[in-house]
Scaffold this motif. Sequence first.
Motif, PDB file in Angstrom:
ATOM      1  N   ALA A  10     -51.613  18.102  37.789  1.00 29.38           N
ATOM      2  CA  ALA A  10     -51.991  16.818  37.217  1.00 29.38           C
ATOM      3  C   ALA A  10     -52.318  16.982  35.751  1.00 29.38           C
ATOM      4  CB  ALA A  10     -53.182  16.251  37.968  1.00 29.38           C
ATOM      5  N   GLY A  11     -52.026  15.958  34.956  1.00 28.53           N
ATOM      6  CA  GLY A  11     -52.312  16.012  33.531  1.00 28.53           C
ATOM      7  C   GLY A  11     -52.374  14.629  32.961  1.00 28.53           C
ATOM      8  N   ALA A  12     -52.574  14.535  31.672  1.00 32.35           N
ATOM      9  CA  ALA A  12     -52.677  13.234  31.027  1.00 32.35           C
ATOM     10  C   ALA A  12     -51.332  12.553  31.035  1.00 32.35           C
ATOM     11  CB  ALA A  12     -53.165  13.423  29.593  1.00 32.35           C
ATOM     12  N   VAL A  13     -51.344  11.239  30.992  1.00 30.76           N
ATOM     13  CA  VAL A  13     -50.113  10.468  31.030  1.00 30.76           C
ATOM     14  C   VAL A  13     -49.548  10.353  29.625  1.00 30.76           C
ATOM     15  CG1 VAL A  13     -49.133   8.236  31.638  1.00 30.76           C
ATOM     16  CG2 VAL A  13     -50.945   9.244  33.025  1.00 30.76           C
ATOM     17  N   GLY A  14     -48.250  10.095  29.518  1.00 28.73           N
ATOM     18  CA  GLY A  14     -47.604   9.952  28.239  1.00 28.73           C
ATOM     19  C   GLY A  14     -47.348  11.293  27.617  1.00 28.73           C
ATOM     20  N   GLY A  15     -47.626  11.423  26.298  1.00 30.80           N
ATOM     21  CA  GLY A  15     -47.357  12.672  25.610  1.00 30.80           C
ATOM     22  C   GLY A  15     -48.180  13.827  26.116  1.00 30.80           C
ATOM     23  N   GLY A  16     -49.255  13.581  26.930  1.00 32.20           N
ATOM     24  CA  GLY A  16     -50.090  14.675  27.391  1.00 32.20           C
ATOM     25  C   GLY A  16     -49.783  15.150  28.778  1.00 32.20           C
ATOM     26  N   LEU A  17     -48.778  14.572  29.418  1.00 29.24           N
ATOM     27  CA  LEU A  17     -48.450  15.020  30.780  1.00 29.24           C
ATOM     28  C   LEU A  17     -47.952  16.450  30.774  1.00 29.24           C
ATOM     29  CD1 LEU A  17     -46.622  12.007  32.389  1.00 29.24           C
ATOM     30  CD2 LEU A  17     -48.674  13.099  33.241  1.00 29.24           C
ATOM     31  N   ASN A  18     -48.226  17.163  31.846  1.00 25.68           N
ATOM     32  CA  ASN A  18     -47.711  18.528  31.979  1.00 25.68           C
ATOM     33  C   ASN A  18     -46.230  18.502  32.258  1.00 25.68           C
ATOM     34  OD1 ASN A  18     -50.178  20.245  31.891  1.00 25.68           O
ATOM     35  ND2 ASN A  18     -50.751  18.842  33.544  1.00 25.68           N
ATOM     36  N   GLU A  19     -45.506  19.493  31.708  1.00 20.25           N
ATOM     37  CA  GLU A  19     -44.073  19.577  31.934  1.00 20.25           C
ATOM     38  C   GLU A  19     -43.792  20.181  33.285  1.00 20.25           C
ATOM     39  OE1 GLU A  19     -43.265  20.827  27.383  1.00 20.25           O
ATOM     40  OE2 GLU A  19     -41.528  20.667  28.696  1.00 20.25           O
ATOM     41  N   GLY A  20     -42.628  19.854  33.874  1.00 24.64           N
ATOM     42  CA  GLY A  20     -42.284  20.406  35.173  1.00 24.64           C
ATOM     43  C   GLY A  20     -41.198  19.640  35.862  1.00 24.64           C
ATOM     44  N   TRP A  21     -40.172  19.257  35.105  1.00 21.43           N
ATOM     45  CA  TRP A  21     -39.096  18.438  35.689  1.00 21.43           C
ATOM     46  C   TRP A  21     -38.219  19.245  36.614  1.00 21.43           C
ATOM     47  CZ3 TRP A  21     -38.726  13.791  36.786  1.00 21.43           C
ATOM     48  CH2 TRP A  21     -39.112  12.775  35.935  1.00 21.43           C
ATOM     49  N   GLU A  96     -52.373  -2.842  24.608  1.00 20.56           N
ATOM     50  CA  GLU A  96     -51.103  -2.272  24.193  1.00 20.56           C
ATOM     51  C   GLU A  96     -51.149  -0.756  24.379  1.00 20.56           C
ATOM     52  OE1 GLU A  96     -48.928  -5.630  23.377  1.00 20.56           O
ATOM     53  OE2 GLU A  96     -48.289  -3.540  23.262  1.00 20.56           O
ATOM     54  N   PRO A  97     -51.031  -0.271  25.631  1.00 20.62           N
ATOM     55  CA  PRO A  97     -51.025   1.183  25.840  1.00 20.62           C
ATOM     56  C   PRO A  97     -49.761   1.769  25.235  1.00 20.62           C
ATOM     57  CG  PRO A  97     -50.382   0.075  27.850  1.00 20.62           C
ATOM     58  CD  PRO A  97     -50.798  -0.998  26.893  1.00 20.62           C
ATOM     59  N   PRO A  98     -49.819   3.022  24.804  1.00 26.56           N
ATOM     60  CA  PRO A  98     -48.601   3.628  24.232  1.00 26.56           C
ATOM     61  C   PRO A  98     -47.541   3.812  25.308  1.00 26.56           C
ATOM     62  CG  PRO A  98     -50.313   5.265  24.532  1.00 26.56           C
ATOM     63  CD  PRO A  98     -50.954   3.944  24.825  1.00 26.56           C
ATOM     64  N   PRO A  99     -46.290   3.552  24.978  1.00 21.01           N
ATOM     65  CA  PRO A  99     -45.229   3.763  25.975  1.00 21.01           C
ATOM     66  C   PRO A  99     -45.035   5.246  26.237  1.00 21.01           C
ATOM     67  CG  PRO A  99     -44.262   3.234  23.860  1.00 21.01           C
ATOM     68  CD  PRO A  99     -45.751   3.056  23.700  1.00 21.01           C
ATOM     69  N   LEU A 100     -44.477   5.564  27.406  1.00 20.65           N
ATOM     70  CA  LEU A 100     -44.188   6.952  27.735  1.00 20.65           C
ATOM     71  C   LEU A 100     -43.108   7.495  26.816  1.00 20.65           C
ATOM     72  CD1 LEU A 100     -44.008   6.959  31.655  1.00 20.65           C
ATOM     73  CD2 LEU A 100     -46.005   7.262  30.183  1.00 20.65           C
ATOM     74  N   ALA A 101     -43.224   8.774  26.499  1.00 22.75           N
ATOM     75  CA  ALA A 101     -42.176   9.446  25.732  1.00 22.75           C
ATOM     76  C   ALA A 101     -41.015   9.773  26.663  1.00 22.75           C
ATOM     77  CB  ALA A 101     -42.725  10.719  25.103  1.00 22.75           C
ATOM     78  N   PHE A 117     -42.019  13.740  30.789  1.00 25.10           N
ATOM     79  CA  PHE A 117     -42.867  14.470  31.721  1.00 25.10           C
ATOM     80  C   PHE A 117     -42.801  13.815  33.099  1.00 25.10           C
ATOM     81  CE2 PHE A 117     -44.808  14.593  27.463  1.00 25.10           C
ATOM     82  CZ  PHE A 117     -44.650  15.940  27.183  1.00 25.10           C
ATOM     83  N   PRO A 118     -43.047  14.578  34.149  1.00 23.62           N
ATOM     84  CA  PRO A 118     -42.964  14.011  35.502  1.00 23.62           C
ATOM     85  C   PRO A 118     -44.032  12.951  35.743  1.00 23.62           C
ATOM     86  CG  PRO A 118     -43.929  16.192  35.570  1.00 23.62           C
ATOM     87  CD  PRO A 118     -43.429  16.017  34.173  1.00 23.62           C
ATOM     88  N   LEU A 119     -43.700  11.993  36.577  1.00 23.14           N
ATOM     89  CA  LEU A 119     -44.652  10.941  36.924  1.00 23.14           C
ATOM     90  C   LEU A 119     -45.750  11.517  37.817  1.00 23.14           C
ATOM     91  CD1 LEU A 119     -42.188   7.993  37.648  1.00 23.14           C
ATOM     92  CD2 LEU A 119     -43.178   8.741  35.463  1.00 23.14           C
ATOM     93  N   GLU A 120     -46.959  11.000  37.621  1.00 27.03           N
ATOM     94  CA  GLU A 120     -48.119  11.526  38.334  1.00 27.03           C
ATOM     95  C   GLU A 120     -48.306  10.837  39.683  1.00 27.03           C
ATOM     96  OE1 GLU A 120     -50.287  13.950  37.667  1.00 27.03           O
ATOM     97  OE2 GLU A 120     -49.094  14.535  35.941  1.00 27.03           O
TER      98      GLU A 120
END
Length: 402
Positions: A10-21, A96-101, A117-120
């Motif tokens: 688990a990680g932050a959403v958007g630019g802070g999500l953990n990588e792991g596709w 206005e939340p930032p859109p996902l990268a 980043f993968p969806l949480e």
Amino acid sequence: MDPSNDFAPAGAVGGGLNEGWRRPMVYAVLYVSLIVDADATTIAACAQPSVTLTADDQGRQVFELHGLDGQRLATVQDKPRDGFSVYAVFESNLAEPPPLAGTYENLPDGLRFTPRFPLEPGMQYRGVFRNAEEVVTKQFIMPKAVATPRGRVEAIFPSAGVLPQNQLKFYLHFTAPMSRGDAYRHLALLDADGNEVDLPFLELSEELWNPSGDRLTLLLDPARVKRELKPREEQGPVLEVGRHYTLIVRQTFCDAKGQLLANDFRKDFVVGEPDETCPAPRRWRLTVPQSHSEDPLVVEFGEPLDRALLERMLWVVDANGQRWPGDGAAGKNESSWAFRPDRPWQPGRYRLVADAWLEDLAGNSIARKFELRAAAEQFTEEETIAVEFDITPEKGQVGGRQ
């Protein structure tokens, strides 16, 4: 760890999500709402924009926009981020939340958005299409991750409690596929006082896993097992006769999903004299079943053999050289083998066939010894060794002939 088996925590959403596709996942859509802005112009019936969540051919979750034509399609494909964005929905209800990268790809009637980043699991997401005349919004809630039982060590082979001083390898069997690339950090060989033996294993960059990733072959350093090699002369053998040792697999070893093992696993054993003889099929003891029965053929070796090799280097053929259908399994301490047929035995002559490279615990094969000084001495040039036996209507016989 092997990237193909990475688990994205688990990680932050958007630019802070953990990588792991790298882990293909297809999630069911639990909640969907379609909201059309009350002030927007009614969407033409011939082209209804829609937002979906699906998986691409690599198993990655992607958002797709469909149902556009004409000017709307040209506009959104020219500036995709202005026309189609995906957001994470938080309880704080940011205006206005930032859109996902992520990246965009043109479709014949819309766009595909692949998040970076993968969806949480458990998170809610909103896909939004907008232009000067309309807004289409669709929301998705990702299912929460389902807890799975933590892996453990199922067994370590050889299973015997007394092993030869020139013991060569262990097989570690796990209940689940394991992470790769960092195995040796979680393994240790302890002496009777609980101290770690210094550098006992041959640490390979390419760890010796089976294809399913749930069995690791662990080699003791051959340079300290074989005599007449400098590492053994300088450091001594890994194992000393008469001493007690413990092979430990620590709980810190992670499975392929990133979960720690359920507990430590320990194998205790005592070291006996070195084994410097080759397996000898002519001395194996066969207990032969009666004809028209499905009783097993039992083979006693007189010593433990390599369990993994037993699974594929021993079989039975009939008088015509055809394999007799059935399954073989190692017995207690891998010092015996039982072949249970798939159909009743018929009267006649059979052969127990062993691959000449079948080994004992010290790496001595039927064909040749493991030690350097005997390596040039080949005991057979045959690829296989056969022991004949007869199935008769009478009570099972004991013994075989080569």
